[in-house]
Scaffold this active site. Structure first.
Site, PDB file in Angstrom:
ATOM      1  N   TYR A  60       0.837  -0.939   0.127  1.00 38.80           N
ATOM      2  CA  TYR A  60       0.156   0.037   0.173  1.00 38.80           C
ATOM      3  C   TYR A  60       0.799   1.056  -0.263  1.00 38.80           C
ATOM      4  CZ  TYR A  60       0.591   0.447   5.079  1.00 38.80           C
ATOM      5  OH  TYR A  60       1.859   1.366   6.436  1.00 38.80           O
ATOM      6  N   LYS A  77       6.121  -1.997   2.405  1.00 37.64           N
ATOM      7  CA  LYS A  77       5.833  -1.437   2.755  1.00 37.64           C
ATOM      8  C   LYS A  77       4.040  -1.847   2.320  1.00 37.64           C
ATOM      9  CE  LYS A  77       3.285   3.385   3.549  1.00 37.64           C
ATOM     10  NZ  LYS A  77       4.080   3.739   4.806  1.00 37.64           N
ATOM     11  N   LEU A  96      11.547   1.505   7.267  1.00 41.01           N
ATOM     12  CA  LEU A  96      10.596   1.491   5.443  1.00 41.01           C
ATOM     13  C   LEU A  96      11.520   3.105   4.635  1.00 41.01           C
ATOM     14  CD1 LEU A  96       8.461   3.612   4.454  1.00 41.01           C
ATOM     15  CD2 LEU A  96       8.381   1.213   3.663  1.00 41.01           C
TER      16      LEU A  96
HETATM   17  C1  LIG Z   1       5.076   5.190   6.024  1.00 44.71           C
HETATM   18  C2  LIG Z   1       5.556   4.675   6.936  1.00 44.71           C
HETATM   19  C3  LIG Z   1       6.511   5.107   6.814  1.00 44.71           C
HETATM   20  C4  LIG Z   1       6.789   7.134   6.335  1.00 44.71           C
HETATM   21  O1  LIG Z   1       7.003   7.182   5.085  1.00 44.71           O
HETATM   22  P1  LIG Z   1       6.430   8.211   4.370  1.00 44.71           P
HETATM   23  O2  LIG Z   1       6.780   7.610   3.197  1.00 44.71           O
HETATM   24  O3  LIG Z   1       7.335   9.722   4.918  1.00 44.71           O
HETATM   25  O4  LIG Z   1       5.016   8.373   4.957  1.00 44.71           O
HETATM   26  C5  LIG Z   1       7.709   5.208   8.395  1.00 44.71           C
HETATM   27  N1  LIG Z   1       8.224   3.756   8.649  1.00 44.71           N
HETATM   28  C6  LIG Z   1       6.728   2.680   8.679  1.00 44.71           C
HETATM   29  C7  LIG Z   1       6.937   1.158   9.001  1.00 44.71           C
HETATM   30  C8  LIG Z   1       5.664   3.409   7.354  1.00 44.71           C
HETATM   31  O5  LIG Z   1       5.443   1.696   7.051  1.00 44.71           O
END
Ligand SMILES: *Cc1c(COP(=O)(O)O)cnc(C)c1O
Length: 283
Positions: free
Chosen positions: A31, A144, A200
């Site tokens: 996602y 993700k 991530l």
């Molecule tokens: C989505 C997410 C983030 C933040 O990512 P962005 O691209 O800055 O929104 C950080 N850690 C995890 C575990 C995530 O799922």
């Protein structure tokens, strides 16, 4: 309100989720969450590139291109007249009788929708409290994935403690937050976990690192040890929806003087300038 399912715009009651969708039964999918400011999706290309990468890492092939998807998402924003809010996108491996191995014939199921929401300005001003807890997630946190149990359990632990975020600890060091990336400031240096398979790779994290470079702040890509948390000067978290958010307390102990730090404030200001810069550019 319209929803984009595969390549069709449908209304809520026409959205169909199948009992045998692998996203539903296995969390077998990926996602994205994208922020929309003033009708403009923020860093859309970067988010879509990451969506395609996440899908490819779990061997899901999408039948459309980033260009096609970009067009459809702009249409969705316009159809829904979304001014400020989030775009949620997900892809599952598809619909097939329940069996762990990949189905031969399933086609990926794609869904996108919009959620109106304002920037969390009060929270960004005041900062939040966090707890630390064990990082029990799998070893491909760079994907993700729809499998969010490790994150869900950690976040609930934070909420139960009256806090907003859980800072995850693996092998005695900080990896990231349950849905955010974590930065520390110590002796004028910015410290954050390297972008490997244990975190991530946040797009907000990248934007902040770019701005820190411009401000000539020294950056250290290292995992901070759990025991060092009490000795940092500042802490903040980053994500698409939380932007650059100060963390003022961890495990009931104040960070610095217990108010948002000055480098945190500087990076927050730089981030808001970037929003203004891109939201002023026309589509
Ligand atoms: C989505 C997410 C983030 C933040 O990512 P962005 O691209 O800055 O929104 C950080 N850690 C995890 C575990 C995530 O799922």
């Amino acid at each position: 309100m319209y929803y984009l399912q595969n390549n069709e715009f449908v209304e809520r009651h026409q959205v169909h989720v199948d009992l045998e969708d692998r996203g539903y039964q296995f969390g077998d999918g990926v996602y994205e969450v994208i922020r929309v400011y003033d009708q403009k999706p923020f860093y859309l290309a970067e988010h879509l590139t990451r969506l395609f990468r996440s899908a490819s890492e779990i061997r899901i092939n999408l039948s459309f291109s980033i260009e096609e998807l970009t067009k459809r998402l702009h249409t969705l924003i316009n159809k829904n007249n979304l001014i400020h809010g989030n775009l949620y996108l997900q892809v599952s491996r598809g619909i097939a009788p329940r069996n762990h191995a990949f189905p031969k014939e399933a086609k990926p199921v794609f869904i996108a929708y919009t959620i109106p929401s304002d920037r969390p300005i009060d929270t960004l001003e005041q900062g939040v409290k966090a707890i630390t807890t064990q990082d029990i997630r799998w070893l491909r946190c760079d994907i993700k994935s729809l499998n969010l149990l490790g994150a869900v359990l950690a976040k609930q632990e934070a909420v139960d403690a009256g806090c907003s975020e859980a800072i995850l600890i693996r092998d005695q060091v900080v990896t990231e937050g349950s849905s955010t990336n974590i930065f520390f400031v110590k002796e004028g240096k910015l410290i954050t976990h390297p972008a490997n398979q244990l975190i991530l790779h946040g797009i907000t994290r990248e934007i902040v690192l770019e701005q820190a470079k411009k401000l000539q702040l020294p950056i250290v890509f290292e995992a901070l040890s759990h025991s060092e948390i009490g000795h940092v000067d500042e802490c903040f978290m980053t994500s698409t929806t939380m932007e650059v958010c100060p963390i003022i307390q961890i495990d009931e102990k104040p960070i610095g003087d217990g108010t948002p730090g000055s480098l945190t404030r500087q990076l927050q200001a730089a981030y808001i300038e970037e929003i203004a810069r891109l939201a002023l550019v026309s589509n």
